[in-house]
Design a protein around this motif. Structure first.
Motif, PDB file in Angstrom:
ATOM      1  N   ARG A   1       0.820  -1.215   0.000  1.00 21.36           N
ATOM      2  CA  ARG A   1       0.000   0.000   0.000  1.00 21.36           C
ATOM      3  C   ARG A   1       0.851   1.260   0.000  1.00 21.36           C
ATOM      4  O   ARG A   1       0.453   2.303   0.510  1.00 21.36           O
ATOM      5  CB  ARG A   1      -0.978  -0.004   1.197  1.00 21.36           C
ATOM      6  CG  ARG A   1      -1.955  -1.189   1.206  1.00 21.36           C
ATOM      7  CD  ARG A   1      -2.996  -1.135   0.082  1.00 21.36           C
ATOM      8  NE  ARG A   1      -2.516  -1.598  -1.211  1.00 21.36           N
ATOM      9  CZ  ARG A   1      -2.373  -2.885  -1.571  1.00 21.36           C
ATOM     10  NH1 ARG A   1      -2.679  -3.830  -0.725  1.00 21.36           N
ATOM     11  NH2 ARG A   1      -1.931  -3.210  -2.755  1.00 21.36           N
ATOM     12  N   CYS A   2       2.049   1.173  -0.579  1.00 18.60           N
ATOM     13  CA  CYS A   2       2.835   2.383  -0.803  1.00 18.60           C
ATOM     14  C   CYS A   2       2.121   3.241  -1.836  1.00 18.60           C
ATOM     15  O   CYS A   2       1.666   2.736  -2.859  1.00 18.60           O
ATOM     16  CB  CYS A   2       4.227   2.022  -1.323  1.00 18.60           C
ATOM     17  SG  CYS A   2       5.293   1.308  -0.067  1.00 18.60           S
ATOM     18  N   GLU A   3       2.052   4.544  -1.559  1.00 20.21           N
ATOM     19  CA  GLU A   3       1.314   5.431  -2.441  1.00 20.21           C
ATOM     20  C   GLU A   3       2.105   5.690  -3.731  1.00 20.21           C
ATOM     21  O   GLU A   3       3.308   5.887  -3.697  1.00 20.21           O
ATOM     22  CB  GLU A   3       1.040   6.753  -1.724  1.00 20.21           C
ATOM     23  CG  GLU A   3       0.079   7.637  -2.473  1.00 20.21           C
ATOM     24  CD  GLU A   3      -0.508   8.739  -1.597  1.00 20.21           C
ATOM     25  OE1 GLU A   3       0.022   8.956  -0.491  1.00 20.21           O
ATOM     26  OE2 GLU A   3      -1.492   9.361  -2.028  1.00 20.21           O
ATOM     27  N   LEU A   4       1.377   5.682  -4.864  1.00 21.52           N
ATOM     28  CA  LEU A   4       2.018   6.015  -6.134  1.00 21.52           C
ATOM     29  C   LEU A   4       2.137   7.520  -6.228  1.00 21.52           C
ATOM     30  O   LEU A   4       1.183   8.242  -5.990  1.00 21.52           O
ATOM     31  CB  LEU A   4       1.175   5.556  -7.322  1.00 21.52           C
ATOM     32  CG  LEU A   4       0.803   4.093  -7.444  1.00 21.52           C
ATOM     33  CD1 LEU A   4       0.206   3.843  -8.823  1.00 21.52           C
ATOM     34  CD2 LEU A   4       2.006   3.218  -7.235  1.00 21.52           C
ATOM     35  N   GLU A   5       3.317   7.972  -6.593  1.00 20.01           N
ATOM     36  CA  GLU A   5       3.455   9.400  -6.846  1.00 20.01           C
ATOM     37  C   GLU A   5       4.586   9.590  -7.828  1.00 20.01           C
ATOM     38  O   GLU A   5       5.748   9.336  -7.520  1.00 20.01           O
ATOM     39  CB  GLU A   5       3.748  10.155  -5.545  1.00 20.01           C
ATOM     40  CG  GLU A   5       3.637  11.655  -5.731  1.00 20.01           C
ATOM     41  CD  GLU A   5       4.125  12.434  -4.522  1.00 20.01           C
ATOM     42  OE1 GLU A   5       4.091  11.888  -3.408  1.00 20.01           O
ATOM     43  OE2 GLU A   5       4.545  13.581  -4.732  1.00 20.01           O
ATOM     44  N   TYR A   6       4.208  10.022  -9.050  1.00 18.56           N
ATOM     45  CA  TYR A   6       5.247  10.235 -10.043  1.00 18.56           C
ATOM     46  C   TYR A   6       6.068  11.449  -9.644  1.00 18.56           C
ATOM     47  O   TYR A   6       5.534  12.450  -9.202  1.00 18.56           O
ATOM     48  CB  TYR A   6       4.635  10.405 -11.431  1.00 18.56           C
ATOM     49  CG  TYR A   6       4.056   9.095 -11.908  1.00 18.56           C
ATOM     50  CD1 TYR A   6       4.904   8.077 -12.340  1.00 18.56           C
ATOM     51  CD2 TYR A   6       2.703   8.844 -11.846  1.00 18.56           C
ATOM     52  CE1 TYR A   6       4.391   6.852 -12.720  1.00 18.56           C
ATOM     53  CE2 TYR A   6       2.175   7.616 -12.233  1.00 18.56           C
ATOM     54  CZ  TYR A   6       3.032   6.628 -12.668  1.00 18.56           C
ATOM     55  OH  TYR A   6       2.537   5.415 -13.030  1.00 18.56           O
ATOM     56  N   GLY A   7       7.368  11.288  -9.772  1.00 21.56           N
ATOM     57  CA  GLY A   7       8.242  12.398  -9.443  1.00 21.56           C
ATOM     58  C   GLY A   7       8.522  12.557  -7.955  1.00 21.56           C
ATOM     59  O   GLY A   7       9.115  13.548  -7.545  1.00 21.56           O
ATOM     60  N   ALA A   8       8.119  11.585  -7.127  1.00 20.08           N
ATOM     61  CA  ALA A   8       8.476  11.662  -5.706  1.00 20.08           C
ATOM     62  C   ALA A   8       9.994  11.474  -5.572  1.00 20.08           C
ATOM     63  O   ALA A   8      10.631  10.836  -6.409  1.00 20.08           O
ATOM     64  CB  ALA A   8       7.736  10.578  -4.930  1.00 20.08           C
ATOM     65  N   ALA A   9      10.575  12.038  -4.498  1.00 18.27           N
ATOM     66  CA  ALA A   9      12.020  11.896  -4.290  1.00 18.27           C
ATOM     67  C   ALA A   9      12.384  10.418  -4.190  1.00 18.27           C
ATOM     68  O   ALA A   9      11.605   9.611  -3.680  1.00 18.27           O
ATOM     69  CB  ALA A   9      12.437  12.635  -3.017  1.00 18.27           C
ATOM     70  N   GLU A  10      13.562  10.062  -4.683  1.00 20.50           N
ATOM     71  CA  GLU A  10      13.922   8.654  -4.824  1.00 20.50           C
ATOM     72  C   GLU A  10      13.861   7.893  -3.504  1.00 20.50           C
ATOM     73  O   GLU A  10      14.258   8.400  -2.463  1.00 20.50           O
ATOM     74  CB  GLU A  10      15.302   8.490  -5.485  1.00 20.50           C
ATOM     75  CG  GLU A  10      16.469   9.124  -4.757  1.00 20.50           C
ATOM     76  CD  GLU A  10      16.717  10.566  -5.158  1.00 20.50           C
ATOM     77  OE1 GLU A  10      15.860  11.171  -5.831  1.00 20.50           O
ATOM     78  OE2 GLU A  10      17.778  11.088  -4.776  1.00 20.50           O
ATOM     79  N   ASN A  11      13.341   6.686  -3.597  1.00 23.37           N
ATOM     80  CA  ASN A  11      13.238   5.745  -2.478  1.00 23.37           C
ATOM     81  C   ASN A  11      12.444   6.275  -1.282  1.00 23.37           C
ATOM     82  O   ASN A  11      12.690   5.894  -0.150  1.00 23.37           O
ATOM     83  CB  ASN A  11      14.644   5.281  -2.044  1.00 23.37           C
ATOM     84  CG  ASN A  11      15.251   4.358  -3.085  1.00 23.37           C
ATOM     85  OD1 ASN A  11      14.592   3.397  -3.501  1.00 23.37           O
ATOM     86  ND2 ASN A  11      16.466   4.655  -3.535  1.00 23.37           N
ATOM     87  N   THR A  12      11.466   7.142  -1.567  1.00 21.46           N
ATOM     88  CA  THR A  12      10.573   7.606  -0.503  1.00 21.46           C
ATOM     89  C   THR A  12       9.225   6.900  -0.561  1.00 21.46           C
ATOM     90  O   THR A  12       8.337   7.178   0.240  1.00 21.46           O
ATOM     91  CB  THR A  12      10.317   9.126  -0.610  1.00 21.46           C
ATOM     92  OG1 THR A  12       9.816   9.405  -1.920  1.00 21.46           O
ATOM     93  CG2 THR A  12      11.595   9.913  -0.368  1.00 21.46           C
TER      94      THR A  12
END
Lengths: 97, 471
Positions: B25-36
């Protein structure tokens, strides 16, 4: 009965990126053959009326709501990384071995 | 016509627009900072177990229904084993022998009839992580000194759609892809934007002599992410294959990368030298048996397919306009205007020319109001232009424009024209002397006389008549 030969042991080891010593090739080959022999006992049964099973539990349709849960803090995510660069995991180059 | 025929089949990948990943259930977010956007499941920590995303199952069934696929009574996740840094578990969870969606089809309308493209299957899988290759010259894995891995994308849900090799040209392949893309977007299950990487395709190309049975070995062009390059890649592969056959060579099935800069194909370096994935059913997940009531609920949510909409509009406006209206997703606006009494060709013309130029969202247009404007006889050009610009904006009011009509009735304009001719005898003489350029001045005078309400075209014509008659 199925038999795992030396070439197949080496092939599987290469797929798993394992480097085996000579005596390991022999020992693992023998172990794999023992496992196959044990599993192949099933073929002694008449299973013509038994449908194929993909899972031992008689349970289907287990899924979760599409609701986000907290992720790991980035420091925790990287805590076990052998090497890092910034917040990236740093690993040996990928590609064919 | 060439004696060679192109044969193309496609494997299309689309990122599903769920909120969370496929098995955690990790949230999808394009462009999130790497490995967050990671957790023990998508980082493959020992003992972590996957849990299927229910919405991803629903989205895949919906796509299957839109493509007339058989929905599986029993679908099974399987492990695809390979060893690569972008895959922390050492396997990708995918579907193999029992995908969620079985055989189906997409009917692609063309001006010369329907192209039926059979669908082999559609299944769900998880995407791999993103790797950056550092050192080395090419930015590729080959020759790199080390790789950097960002697991945000690892484990995100990916839909794979496989077509039969039913496409016979690069144009047919692109028509199919565009319609498939639109179908996916209208289902609301993916943004399917090639430029943003939320849709990509593997393209299988072979050639054969016309009339030949069976297929020759195919070349697979991996990870194509632009319509233009897919078209050119197909052409390049076919060109090289035909040249090889005509030199008397035989060809092997292999995988290539298309290089847009040189318009050439280079051999793709495989992740696994032998494609030996050792698939087996995923023991951590139980089978999916979509309940009939779920499938029926989803069927009711599948929108009217774009191909059928094109065919329905075609009789009124012709194939090309119908195709353009639907594929630019402006056909609902068109249909709304026509339903409100606007003549079909006028509606299509306004939507595809005037309105399209604004770049506004067709869904935001005040359809009833704009229909009233378009139906107003004698509306001035300025009023139409202003109404068009405002039609998708808040506060649009048809009444601001419908009163701005041009007087085009000769009996109403007659007195004004007579008055202008009587007041400008010198210009009238000049015109009759052969200098017709003075007409513009006289038109302007009539417009002034009528406070700009006259239809300039009609005034022009009436003036010419008068000046010739009374000479």
């Amino acid at each position: 009965m199925a038999n795992i030969d030396r070439d197949q042991v080496l092939h599987v080891a290469r797929l798993a990126r394992l480097e085996l010593r000579e005596e390991e090739v022999e020992r693992l080959g023998a172990q794999l053959n023992d496992i196959l022999a044990a599993v192949s006992k099933v073929s002694e049964l008449d299973l013509s009326d038994v449908p194929p099973t993909s899972h031992p539990l008689d349970v289907v349709n287990v899924w979760a709501e599409d609701e986000p849960r907290p992720c790991l803090p980035v420091e925790e995510a990287l805590a076990n990384a052998p090497e890092r660069e910034g917040n990236y995991f740093k690993v040996p180059p990928g590609g064919p071995a | 016509m060439s004696e060679w025929e192109i044969v193309v089949g496609l494997e299309v990948h689309a990122h599903l627009k769920t909120r969370t990943k496929m098995f955690c259930r990790c949230e999808l977010e394009y462009g999130a900072a790497e490995n967050t956007r990671t957790c023990p499941v998508c980082l493959a920590h020992p003992g972590a177990l996957p849990v299927v995303n229910g919405r991803a199952i629903e989205y895949t069934i919906k796509l299957g229904l839109a493509l007339e696929c058989e929905i599986a009574s029993n679908a099974v996740f399987a492990r695809k084993n390979y060893f690569y840094p972008d895959l922390p578990k050492g396997y990708q969870i995918s579907q193999y022998e029992a995908p969620l969606c079985g055989p189906g089809r997409l009917v692609v309308p063309t001006a010369d009839g329907d192209e039926v493209v059979r669908i082999v299957r559609a299944h769900l899988e998880e995407d791999a992580a993103k790797t950056l290759h550092a050192g080395g010259a090419t930015g590729r894995s080959v020759g790199a000194e080390y790789s950097l891995v960002d697991f945000n994308r690892g484990g995100t849900p990916l839909l794979e759609i496989v077509s039969e090799p039913d496409l016979r040209s690069s144009e047919a392949a692109l028509r199919f892809l565009r319609l498939l893309r639109q179908t996916i977007v209208e289902l609301g299950i993916s943004d399917a934007e090639m430029e943003k990487g939320t849709m990509r395709a593997d393209v299988n190309v072979s050639v054969r002599k016309r009339g030949e049975e069976g297929y020759r070995p195919r070349w697979e062009l991996k990870n194509m992410n632009s319509f233009t390059f897919i078209g050119r890649g197909i052409e390049a592969a076919a060109r090289e294959q035909i040249a090889a056959y005509e030199r008397g060579e035989t060809l092997q099935q292999s995988t290539y990368d298309y290089e847009p800069d040189t318009d050439r194909l280079t051999v793709h370096r495989s992740k696994e030298e032998a494609d030996d994935y050792r698939y087996f059913p995923e023991p951590d997940l139980v089978p999916i048996e979509p309940p009939a009531e779920l499938v029926e609920r989803l069927r009711a949510e599948v929108p009217d397919p774009p191909g059928a909409r094109i065919r329905r509009l075609e009789p009124a406006v012709g194939f090309d306009v119908a195709y353009a209206l639907v594929t630019t997703e402006r056909d609902l606006l068109y249909a709304g205007l026509v339903a409100d009494g606007v003549e079909p060709r006028l509606a299509a013309n306004w939507v595809m020319n005037d309105f399209a130029a604004t770049g506004d969202d067709p869904g935001a247009v005040d359809v009833a109001g704009m229909a009233a404007v378009l139906k107003t006889p004698g509306l001035t050009r300025d009023a139409l232009a202003e109404a068009t610009a405002a039609s998708a904006q808040p506060g649009f009011s048809a009444a601001d424009y419908t009163s701005r009509t041009a007087v085009s009735d000769a009996s109403e304009l007659g007195p004004a024209i007579d008055a202008v001719l009587a007041a400008n005898p010198q210009q009238v003489e000049t015109y009759r002397g052969g200098k017709e350029g003075v007409l513009g001045f006289l038109v302007g005078q009539v417009m002034k006389e009528t406070q700009g309400k006259a239809d300039a075209k009609v005034v022009n014509q009436l003036l010419r008549e008068k000046l010739t008659q009374d000479a």
